[in-house]
Every structure is written in C-alpha cells, then in structure tokens.
Design a protein around this motif. Sequence first.
Motif, PDB file in Angstrom:
ATOM      1  N   SER A 162      12.744  75.594  15.017  1.00  0.00           N
ATOM      2  CA  SER A 162      12.461  74.513  15.966  1.00  0.00           C
ATOM      3  C   SER A 162      11.321  74.912  16.899  1.00  0.00           C
ATOM      4  O   SER A 162      10.400  74.120  17.147  1.00  0.00           O
ATOM      5  CB  SER A 162      13.719  74.194  16.775  1.00  0.00           C
ATOM      6  N   LEU A 165       7.877  75.306  14.809  1.00  0.00           N
ATOM      7  CA  LEU A 165       7.260  74.058  14.374  1.00  0.00           C
ATOM      8  C   LEU A 165       7.119  73.029  15.487  1.00  0.00           C
ATOM      9  O   LEU A 165       6.492  71.984  15.292  1.00  0.00           O
ATOM     10  CB  LEU A 165       8.074  73.454  13.220  1.00  0.00           C
ATOM     11  N   ILE A 167       9.519  71.182  16.783  1.00  0.00           N
ATOM     12  CA  ILE A 167      10.321  69.999  16.457  1.00  0.00           C
ATOM     13  C   ILE A 167      11.621  70.034  17.254  1.00  0.00           C
ATOM     14  O   ILE A 167      12.423  70.949  17.088  1.00  0.00           O
ATOM     15  CB  ILE A 167      10.638  69.947  14.947  1.00  0.00           C
ATOM     16  N   THR A 168      11.803  69.053  18.116  1.00  0.00           N
ATOM     17  CA  THR A 168      13.024  68.961  18.919  1.00  0.00           C
ATOM     18  C   THR A 168      13.677  67.584  18.846  1.00  0.00           C
ATOM     19  O   THR A 168      14.752  67.388  19.397  1.00  0.00           O
ATOM     20  CB  THR A 168      12.733  69.283  20.400  1.00  0.00           C
ATOM     21  N   THR A 169      13.029  66.621  18.180  1.00  0.00           N
ATOM     22  CA  THR A 169      13.566  65.264  18.086  1.00  0.00           C
ATOM     23  C   THR A 169      13.552  64.795  16.628  1.00  0.00           C
ATOM     24  O   THR A 169      12.837  65.348  15.783  1.00  0.00           O
ATOM     25  CB  THR A 169      12.747  64.270  18.919  1.00  0.00           C
ATOM     26  N   SER A 171      12.308  61.982  15.672  1.00  0.00           N
ATOM     27  CA  SER A 171      10.985  61.401  15.438  1.00  0.00           C
ATOM     28  C   SER A 171      10.003  62.470  14.971  1.00  0.00           C
ATOM     29  O   SER A 171       9.186  62.237  14.058  1.00  0.00           O
ATOM     30  CB  SER A 171      10.462  60.735  16.708  1.00  0.00           C
ATOM     31  N   GLN A 172      10.081  63.645  15.575  1.00  0.00           N
ATOM     32  CA  GLN A 172       9.210  64.743  15.164  1.00  0.00           C
ATOM     33  C   GLN A 172       9.584  65.254  13.778  1.00  0.00           C
ATOM     34  O   GLN A 172       8.719  65.626  12.984  1.00  0.00           O
ATOM     35  CB  GLN A 172       9.272  65.866  16.193  1.00  0.00           C
ATOM     36  N   MET A 173      10.884  65.270  13.474  1.00  0.00           N
ATOM     37  CA  MET A 173      11.324  65.625  12.123  1.00  0.00           C
ATOM     38  C   MET A 173      10.749  64.642  11.114  1.00  0.00           C
ATOM     39  O   MET A 173      10.239  65.037  10.050  1.00  0.00           O
ATOM     40  CB  MET A 173      12.856  65.624  12.047  1.00  0.00           C
ATOM     41  N   ASP A 175       8.087  62.728  11.396  1.00  0.00           N
ATOM     42  CA  ASP A 175       6.631  62.911  11.291  1.00  0.00           C
ATOM     43  C   ASP A 175       6.295  64.098  10.403  1.00  0.00           C
ATOM     44  O   ASP A 175       5.342  64.055   9.611  1.00  0.00           O
ATOM     45  CB  ASP A 175       6.023  63.111  12.682  1.00  0.00           C
ATOM     46  N   TYR A 176       7.055  65.165  10.515  1.00  0.00           N
ATOM     47  CA  TYR A 176       6.835  66.371   9.726  1.00  0.00           C
ATOM     48  C   TYR A 176       7.056  66.072   8.239  1.00  0.00           C
ATOM     49  O   TYR A 176       6.282  66.494   7.380  1.00  0.00           O
ATOM     50  CB  TYR A 176       7.791  67.467  10.201  1.00  0.00           C
ATOM     51  N   LEU A 251      18.669  68.366  17.037  1.00  0.00           N
ATOM     52  CA  LEU A 251      17.512  67.537  17.343  1.00  0.00           C
ATOM     53  C   LEU A 251      17.944  66.259  18.054  1.00  0.00           C
ATOM     54  O   LEU A 251      18.945  65.639  17.688  1.00  0.00           O
ATOM     55  CB  LEU A 251      16.764  67.189  16.054  1.00  0.00           C
TER      56      LEU A 251
END
Length: 323
Positions: A162, A165, A167-169, A171-173, A175-176, A251
């Motif tokens: 986390s 990268l 990534i904490t949400t 939405s970010q997951m 997008d990734y 997340l």
Amino acid sequence: MKFGRSRRLALTAMAAAAALALAGCGGLSGSGPSASGGSLAQAGDLSGQNYVVGGKNFDEQLVLCQITVAALESAGGNVTDRCNTGGTDVTRQALLAGDINIYWEYTGTAWASFFKETRRITDDNELYNLVAQRDLEQNKIQWLDKANFNNTYAFAMTEAKSQELGITTLSQMADYIKAGKAPAGSVCVETEYNSRDDGLRGLEKTYGFTAQNPQVLATGVIYQATADNKCLFGEVFTTDGRIPGLKLKVLDDDKKYHVTYNAAPTIRADVYDANPAVRQVLAPIAQALDYNTILDLNGKVSSFGQNERDVAREWLTQKGFIG
C-alpha cells in the motif's frame, strides 16, 4: 461465505435443534464462575430473568457472545451459554424458534438476507431503524442499541505494498487495475462475493474497472495469501482480527459501495418485554465497541489464539463493566 449473509432461511427445525445440541456441548468447555457485578449491574437488575445466549460460528461472534453472557450474568440474569450456535441461518432460525433468545446480528445481513432488500441505504442509523422496525413488526424480534463498528466487505493489501504503490482507496485500486499495472489474478475474492450481483460485479461497475482472471479462494485463505503477496488485492471483512496480525491495510471504500454491517443484540420481544432493562445493561457495551476495540478483541482470538471467554471478560473487567 464466512458470515452466510445471503443464504436462504430454508432450515428445518430438526437441523437447527441438532446444531444447537452440538453448540450446547461446545459451550460447556468455556464454562467457569459467573461474572460479578460492575457498572452494568447498576444499569439494570435482571434477577430472575432467563437468557439463552447464542451466536454465530466465527471469532467476532464468539467474542460478542461471551461478552453478552458475562454482561447478563453480572446484572443477575440466569444465563445459558449457547455460543457457537452455527452459521447465520441456523442462529437466526434458533432465535425465531425460541431455542435461543438473544444474539448479535448485523444490519446489512438483516436487510439483504432476511428481508431480501436490494435498495442501498448509506446512512447507518437509517438502515438500523428500518431493520429494527421491520423485524419487530414482522417477527417480534427487538433490536437493542447497535455497536459503533461496521464489519462489512472490504479489500486489503499489505501495508508495505500500500505504501509502495500509494494505494489507500478502492478508487486508487481501480485506477491501478485500469492502467494495466495489475497482473491477472491480482484480485482475490471468495466464491459468494464473486457470484453475487452486489459483490464483485457491482464493485467493478461502481468503480469502473474489470478484474482480470480474479482468483476465487476460500475466505480464510485470502488473508494469508494477501500477506504472502500471492494476492495483491484481497477481499476481507473490515473487523477481522487477522488484519493487524498479518499487517494488512484495508482500503477505504470511498464511494461507499458496500452495505453497512453494524452489529446489535437481537432479542425475542417476549423476553425483552419481561424486563426491558436488558437494553440499559447492554447499551454501554454497544457504545464502547468501536472499530479499534473490536479489531483488537478479534485479533487476540484470531491472531494470538486467546480464548474468547477470557478475552471478553478481561475487556469487561478493564472497562469496569463487570467486577
């Protein structure tokens, strides 16, 4: 799935009775001296009242059940321990049949599984009020005060990944994954979440991504597989005690896709009406059970192997709830 939230309530009385018999035998192993009076005893006198306390068959429910057993004992109630009654269907049917008369249920479970509702209610209090009113009117089940934690679906990754990268949400997951950075099989889910419309398919639609060849694993396997980086994103339950033990990062569901699962004691109305002080006895417990508290209590059982009865009574004693 672990909670059995969407299983149909097509359980025979014979099956429920058999499960209860087994649960009763199992409950004896944790028996010991009754809890003595503390602040809960001052909140209400339950002397002469008989409570048969049940609960589902996973760690959080075992802890909640043992907390309830001790709380009711401390206020003078005559308590029969039927913790570890079974899955959702068995435990709910046992309550409706009167084989147990109190256990902790989740608002989201009642809304989606018991009442077959598909409307998304994002306000915790509104959902609780709708469920409580309907259950009382239709089934004569009284909901007591809900706890301040939400044990719902979530996705987690290792704390290290986390941070690496950023990534904490969710939405970010998303997008990734949409950027093609996540290899096939990076998303791990359990069978039920994979097949439900309000599971992975709905999540993909809400967040605008498609998981490539998601791995479908048993619920208990996902936690360790995520910790071992065999899954980059693993489906979990937010208050599972393995999360801190395995150093996982939950997340944030920033679009609030998942239904709320606040826990509350549910009790047969006839038992509640015999002495409504049971609400006052259990209310301070519900107020004290916030997210960090239940995560810590669950972790002592799930990650460190402590006995749920000991964990429950140690916490109640520390809070001054029992003597």
